[in-house]
Write an enzyme that holds these catalytic residues in place. Structure first.
Site, PDB file in Angstrom:
ATOM      1  CG  ASP A 137      45.811  34.782  39.622  1.00 27.73           C
ATOM      2  OD1 ASP A 137      45.024  33.702  39.914  1.00 27.73           O
ATOM      3  OD2 ASP A 137      44.965  35.830  39.464  1.00 27.73           O
ATOM      4  CE  LYS A 158      41.671  37.843  39.946  1.00 25.70           C
ATOM      5  NZ  LYS A 158      42.623  37.047  38.917  1.00 25.70           N
TER       6      LYS A 158
END
Ligand code: ATR
Length: 280
Positions: A102, A66
């Site tokens: 997210d 990520k």
């Protein structure tokens, strides 16, 4: 036109993203597929370049890529820059644009429980890793009354208060202080991995001073109910696990890729079926 979407991570074998996205494509009669690729860290750059050559429509990024993926993208949007991590990549005219769903996914799932009370809420966040940065950025953007951050490593908690949560009042507290003050918050969120399978009996902080009706959230969804959530529920809290966030981050990515809002209830049902939980 049929398109392929993907997840890259290492490992990815147990990811629920393919089954969730493929069900959503099917329900909207979209001719797309979603596949997962296990990419070793040293092959990440090659994978990102290769996916462009293959005409992949967009992809999700999971642990451990990520943060590492940022230099290999053509552009990183503000959301992902503030968080410092990318979980979704969109193909815009052949350019890889990195974003992060997210935080907004977490916010959507929290709003399902907290309704429109959020601006008046005092929030305690436990943990200061990637998931915490995403959730803090979304809470900061939405606006809450106060956001305190507790973490084992205090320096990382300071990084959240000076970074993604810099506009919101609040302070950094130790885990011991957080336990003492648990009764002062409206919402308490565990973003750490403490309580994650197979260490399901571990708790991030004690909840002995918890007030009734506090919202207690855990970003973990395996197990569906951590010991921490069980204890919170016994004390009269309103509890929420990480399934809602997982589904919502996926739904937001899906919308960015296809332009269609998928059926979040269907996606949730598919995920809960896989995890062996209730379809509530
Ligand atoms: P993620 O991307 O899922 O947030 P991460 O960036 O590795 O994962 O962050 C993990 C978080 O869980 C951190 O806040 C970490 O605390 P430290 O910053 O002190 O490392 C926390 N964490 C993990 N294991 C822990 C444990 N045994 N006790 C307390 N905190 C723990």
């Amino acid at each position: 036109m049929e398109k392929t979407f993907a997840l890259i991570g290492h490992p990815v074998a147990h990811s629920l993203s393919p089954i969730m996205h493929n069900a959503a494509f099917k329900s909207l009669e979209l001719p797309h597929i979603y596949v997962k690729f296990d990419v070793q860290p040293q092959r990440l750059k090659d994978a990102v370049i290769g996916m462009k050559a293959l005409g992949i429509g967009g992809f999700n990024v999971t642990v451990p890529h990520k943060v590492a993926i940022l230099p290999y993208l053509d552009e990183v949007d503000e959301q992902a820059s503030v968080i410092g991590a990318v979980n979704t990549v969109v193909n815009e005219n052949g350019r890889w644009i990195g974003t992060n769903t997210d935080g907004r996914g977490f916010l959507l799932s929290l709003q399902d429980v907290a309704g429109d009370r959020l601006p008046d809420c005092r929030v305690l966040m436990i943990g200061a890793g990637g998931a915490a940065r995403a959730a803090a950025a979304a809470l900061d953007e939405e606006g809450v009354k106060r956001l305190d951050v507790a973490n084992r490593t205090l320096e990382k908690a300071h990084g959240i208060k000076t970074g993604p949560a810099h506009r919101t009042d609040g302070t950094v507290v130790s885990l011991a202080e957080a336990e003492e003050c648990v009764g002062e918050y409206d919402i308490i969120i565990n973003t750490t991995s403490v309580g994650l399978h197979p260490n399901a009996e571990a708790m991030p902080i004690s909840l002995s001073r918890l007030r009734e009706r506090t919202i207690v959230a855990d970003l973990i969804y395996n197990p569906l109910k951590t010991k921490w959530l069980r204890v919170a529920e016994e004390k009269g809290a309103v509890v929420m696990n990480g399934v809602g966030m997982f589904v919502a981050q996926g739904a937001l990515a899906f919308e960015r890729w296809t332009g269609y809002a998928p059926d979040r209830r269907l996606m949730r049902r598919i995920v809960l079926d896989e995890l062996g939980g209730e379809r509530s």
